[in-house]
Write an enzyme that holds these catalytic residues in place. Structure first.
Site, short mmCIF file in Angstrom:
data_model
loop_
_atom_site.label_atom_id
_atom_site.label_comp_id
_atom_site.label_asym_id
_atom_site.label_seq_id
_atom_site.Cartn_x
_atom_site.Cartn_y
_atom_site.Cartn_z
N PRO A 1 2.81 -12.51 0.23
CG PRO A 1 3.11 -12.30 -2.07
CD PRO A 1 2.30 -13.01 -1.05
CG ASN A 2 6.30 -7.89 -0.63
OD1 ASN A 2 7.48 -8.06 -0.35
ND2 ASN A 2 5.85 -7.99 -1.86
CG ASN B 1 -3.78 -9.49 2.19
OD1 ASN B 1 -3.43 -9.53 1.02
ND2 ASN B 1 -3.77 -8.38 2.90
CD GLU C 1 -9.57 -11.61 -3.17
OE1 GLU C 1 -8.84 -10.80 -3.76
OE2 GLU C 1 -10.45 -12.27 -3.75
NE ARG D 1 -2.33 0.34 -3.69
CZ ARG D 1 -1.47 -0.52 -3.15
NH1 ARG D 1 -1.91 -1.51 -2.41
NH2 ARG D 1 -0.18 -0.40 -3.35
CB ALA E 1 1.74 -9.34 -5.61
CE1 TYR F 1 -1.07 -2.78 1.54
CE2 TYR F 1 0.97 -1.64 1.01
CZ TYR F 1 -0.10 -2.43 0.63
OH TYR F 1 -0.19 -2.87 -0.66
NE ARG G 1 4.27 -3.54 -0.04
CZ ARG G 1 3.25 -4.22 -0.48
NH1 ARG G 1 2.63 -5.08 0.29
NH2 ARG G 1 2.85 -4.06 -1.72
CG HIS H 1 -6.92 -7.44 -1.07
ND1 HIS H 1 -5.70 -8.03 -1.32
CD2 HIS H 1 -7.84 -8.17 -1.74
CE1 HIS H 1 -5.88 -9.05 -2.12
NE2 HIS H 1 -7.17 -9.18 -2.38
#
Length: 152
Positions: free
Chosen positions: A10-11, A74, A98, A107, A77, A23, A18, A100
């Site tokens: 998502p996103n 990735n 995984e 964060r 969330a 990013y 964003r 990111h």
């Protein structure tokens, strides 16, 4: 020829728009083209998929078994709370790494835990788009039985 699948959650379709201070300004399309080109240098075929929907991500993970030699995920969330994605990864015989883009451990506290980490081959965080390239190399090494395929 190794076949790899990149799944972005998502996103991530909002890359370039964003939070560019986190990013960067490159788009998802930029990322995908970079990764396809990078993988081809190692004679690997790379497919890319993005969804904002948990069920679609799960379906891609299921469909990867017997089709792909590895998955780069990735989960966005979903990383922090999707036991369904965790269980999908555990249910297939395909290595998953995984990734990111940002350092999730630097964060907000809710980003510090990954419920999928216990069932993936490895985790790469905070290295931007380079994390995806490292995941490609790691999966290719696994596919070749441990040989370092990135030596040119």
């Amino acid at each position: 020829m190794a076949r790899l699948l990149v799944i972005n959650g998502p996103n991530l379709n909002r890359l370039g728009k964003r939070e560019p201070h986190i990013y960067g300004s490159d788009t998802l399309s930029d990322l995908e083209q970079q990764l396809i080109s990078f993988a081809s240098q190692y004679e690997a075929e790379l497919s890319c998929f993005q969804s904002n929907f948990e069920g679609e991500i799960i379906e891609q993970i299921h469909a990867a078994e017997g089709t792909y030699d590895g998955i780069i995920l990735n989960a966005g969330a979903f990383t922090h709370y999707s036991y369904a994605i965790r269980d999908a990864i555990a249910s297939v015989n395909v290595p998953v790494i995984e990734v990111h883009i940002s350092n999730v451990h630097a964060r907000e506290p809710f980003r510090h835990e990954s419920v999928i980490a216990p069932v993936v081959s490895g985790q790469i965080v905070g290295l931007g788009f380079a994390g995806y390239r490292l995941a490609i190399l790691a999966l290719l090494e696994q596919a070749e039985g441990g040989e370092r395929v990135w030596k040119k």
